[in-house]
Design a protein around this motif. Structure first.
Motif, short mmCIF file in Angstrom:
data_model
loop_
_atom_site.label_atom_id
_atom_site.label_comp_id
_atom_site.label_asym_id
_atom_site.label_seq_id
_atom_site.Cartn_x
_atom_site.Cartn_y
_atom_site.Cartn_z
N SER A 1 0.88 -1.20 -0.20
CA SER A 1 -0.04 -0.02 -0.14
C SER A 1 0.87 1.15 0.08
N ALA A 2 2.07 1.29 0.89
CA ALA A 2 2.69 2.53 0.89
C ALA A 2 3.49 2.69 -0.57
N ALA B 1 1.00 4.20 -2.83
CA ALA B 1 0.91 5.55 -2.29
C ALA B 1 1.98 6.64 -2.76
N ARG B 2 2.99 6.20 -3.22
CA ARG B 2 3.95 7.21 -3.63
C ARG B 2 4.10 7.35 -5.10
N PRO C 1 -0.85 10.91 -7.75
CA PRO C 1 -1.52 9.88 -6.80
C PRO C 1 -2.58 9.24 -7.54
N ARG D 1 -8.13 6.09 -4.31
CA ARG D 1 -7.89 5.25 -3.25
C ARG D 1 -8.38 3.93 -3.63
N ALA E 1 -5.62 2.35 -5.80
CA ALA E 1 -4.41 1.70 -5.07
C ALA E 1 -5.15 0.61 -4.08
N ASP E 2 -6.18 0.64 -3.87
CA ASP E 2 -6.61 -0.52 -3.03
C ASP E 2 -6.66 -2.05 -3.90
#
Length: 284
Positions: A131-132, A135-136, A140, A143, A146-147
């Protein structure tokens, strides 16, 4: 059956190998079409991966091209058999197609090797670490995107569950120290890495800053061993999308990088001790 609109990397690779076989034999598309009792447009669709080919027709193709590489023909025949749906198809439309191609490549590999310089290999990442990493990304990701990528990356790790896919992981000290998500996330990630190294089919080897020369090319790379060396594939991570490499000259370059990594990396035992030292250095 209508042509595929978006053939996978594996489907494209099968078509490429058909074309290489035809060109090596000095045959034109018209000649191979006549030999197989089809037309030139169909040959073109097969060679660009937009149309499948049966095992019988592939063997006829090989006979027409006088291909004597029985191992390659057998491996290509196996590639014609896999036409079902797999778990990664449920992610289609939710993540980029290139990520689906990576899962397909892993599924069909005989064995796997990774060489990472920036982050822990995806097949060995914890959920929080993954996840981190996502996130970078810039710009961006929303959400939900990314999930979805995190969930996909964690599900990919099932390939390591039963030991049928050996994995060798060369990880540079830079990747072992990069604090995606902060020191607590990295500490948990390194602990998980040590747990993974306890599995007999996973070989973990660290490359410290102190080595005289670093053989890597700078990219995180994944080397998938095919059923025969001619079908090996290298995948490297690029910002836009993964890149898949299978030209023989380029594969030889990456094989040389792997061979040099084997001579410069710490042993599995020393790598474990090295990771423990990094964990002690972490603050917070």
């Amino acid at each position: 059956m209508p042509p595929r609109l978006s053939p996978t990397v594996r489907q494209q690779r099968l078509g490429l190998e058909l074309r290489k076989m035809r060109e090596h034999a000095g045959m034109t598309p018209k000649a191979i079409a006549a030999a197989l009792g089809t037309d030139v447009p169909k040959i073109s669709q097969m060679e660009n991966g937009k149309s499948g080919i049966s095992a019988d027709r592939l063997n006829s193709w090989a006979v027409s091209c006088k291909c004597t590489n029985a191992g390659l023909v057998e491996a290509l025949t196996l590639m014609t058999h896999d036409r079902g749906r797999h778990w990664w198809h449920s992610f289609r439309g939710r993540i980029p197609n290139g990520m689906l191609d990576i899962a397909e490549l892993e599924h069909h590999a005989e064995s796997m090797l990774v060489l990472n310089t920036v982050s822990i290999p995806g097949l060995l990442q914890t959920g929080r670490y993954a996840s981190a990493v996502f996130a970078r990304l810039r710009p961006p990701l929303p959400r939900h995107d990314a999930d979805a990528r995190t969930a996909f990356r964690i599900q990919r790790q099932q390939i390591l569950g039963d030991g049928r896919k050996p994995l060798v992981a060369f990880i540079h000290e830079a990747a072992l120290r990069m604090q995606f998500g902060g020191p607590a996330v990295l500490r948990d990630q390194l602990a998980s890495l040590l747990d993974d190294a306890d599995r007999p089919w996973i070989t973990l080897r660290a490359i410290p800053f102190s080595v005289d020369t670093y053989p890597g090319s700078g990219e995180d790379l994944f080397y998938a061993h095919g059923h025969v060396p001619e079908l090996d594939t290298v995948q490297i991570d690029l910002l836009q999308s993964p890149q898949f490499i299978h030209a023989e000259a380029e594969l030889d370059s990456y094989r040389a990088i792997v061979a040099e990594s084997e001579t410069t990396a710490l042993s599995p035992e020393d790598s474990r001790d090295f990771i423990h030292l990094i964990m002690k250095d972490l603050k917070g």
